[in-house]
Motif scaffolding. Structure first.
Motif, short mmCIF file in Angstrom:
data_model
loop_
_atom_site.label_atom_id
_atom_site.label_comp_id
_atom_site.label_asym_id
_atom_site.label_seq_id
_atom_site.Cartn_x
_atom_site.Cartn_y
_atom_site.Cartn_z
N LYS A 80 36.62 57.12 48.71
CA LYS A 80 35.74 56.04 49.13
C LYS A 80 34.89 55.56 47.96
N GLU A 81 34.38 56.50 47.16
CA GLU A 81 33.59 56.13 45.97
C GLU A 81 34.44 55.37 44.96
N ILE A 82 35.66 55.84 44.74
CA ILE A 82 36.56 55.21 43.77
C ILE A 82 36.90 53.79 44.19
N VAL A 83 37.25 53.61 45.47
CA VAL A 83 37.66 52.29 45.94
C VAL A 83 36.46 51.33 45.96
N THR A 84 35.26 51.84 46.23
CA THR A 84 34.06 50.99 46.21
C THR A 84 33.75 50.54 44.80
N LYS A 85 33.86 51.44 43.85
CA LYS A 85 33.61 51.08 42.44
C LYS A 85 34.64 50.05 41.97
N ARG A 86 35.90 50.26 42.34
CA ARG A 86 36.97 49.33 41.97
C ARG A 86 36.72 47.95 42.59
N PHE A 87 36.26 47.95 43.84
CA PHE A 87 35.96 46.70 44.56
C PHE A 87 34.85 45.92 43.85
N LEU A 88 33.77 46.62 43.46
CA LEU A 88 32.66 45.94 42.79
C LEU A 88 33.07 45.42 41.41
N ASP A 89 33.93 46.16 40.72
CA ASP A 89 34.44 45.69 39.42
C ASP A 89 35.28 44.43 39.59
N ILE A 90 36.11 44.40 40.63
CA ILE A 90 36.95 43.23 40.88
C ILE A 90 36.08 42.01 41.18
N LEU A 91 35.03 42.20 41.98
CA LEU A 91 34.13 41.09 42.29
C LEU A 91 33.41 40.60 41.05
N LYS A 92 32.97 41.54 40.21
CA LYS A 92 32.25 41.16 38.98
C LYS A 92 33.15 40.33 38.07
N LYS A 93 34.42 40.77 37.93
CA LYS A 93 35.37 40.02 37.10
C LYS A 93 35.72 38.68 37.73
N GLY A 94 35.75 38.64 39.06
CA GLY A 94 36.07 37.39 39.76
C GLY A 94 34.97 36.34 39.64
N LEU A 95 33.73 36.79 39.47
CA LEU A 95 32.60 35.86 39.35
C LEU A 95 32.32 35.45 37.91
#
Length: 134
Positions: A80-95
């Protein structure tokens, strides 16, 4: 980017992980599936949603839902921690919006030097020619 608001809109689901792992795999749901509905999100403005939609179009479903899986660890909490971190990284790169490139001009000194060098090479080649005996 308000992380707490974004994470409140995320849905987690624990699923049985596939692959090797013995009897543990049949009993424990350690794989975590994260889903985020971009269309119905209140954490982003309309401009940010459009930016994310264009930058993450290959990752989104047709209903603009981002789905991420993680089954790297045997622990559900770690996944859950890994997927949350990955999710936030994807959003940061997307913005991320790259800076606009400003084209630079060629300095006049460089142009003068190139022309001077061309003339010099031309003179050297002229001096190598046989004299015209007419």
């Amino acid at each position: 980017m308000e992380i707490q608001t974004i994470l409140s809109e995320v849905k987690y689901k624990a699923v049985r992980s596939s692959g090797a792992g013995g009897q543990n795999v049949n009993k424990v749901s350690s794989k975590v599936v994260l889903t985020f509905d971009l269309r119905n999100s209140i954490a982003f403005s309309d401009e940010e949603k459009m930016l994310l939609e264009t930058n993450l179009q290959h990752r989104l479903t047709s209903e603009l839902i981002l789905i991420l899986n993680c089954d790297e660890d045997r622990s559900q909490l770690k996944n859950k921690e890994i997927v949350t971190k990955r999710f936030l990284d994807i959003l940061k790169k997307g913005l991320y919006v790259p800076k606009e490139r400003k084209p630079t001009k060629i300095p006049k000194a460089v142009i003068r030097k190139r022309i001077k060098d061309k003339k010099n090479i031309s003179e050297i080649k002229q001096s190598r020619r046989k004299p015209n005996l007419e």
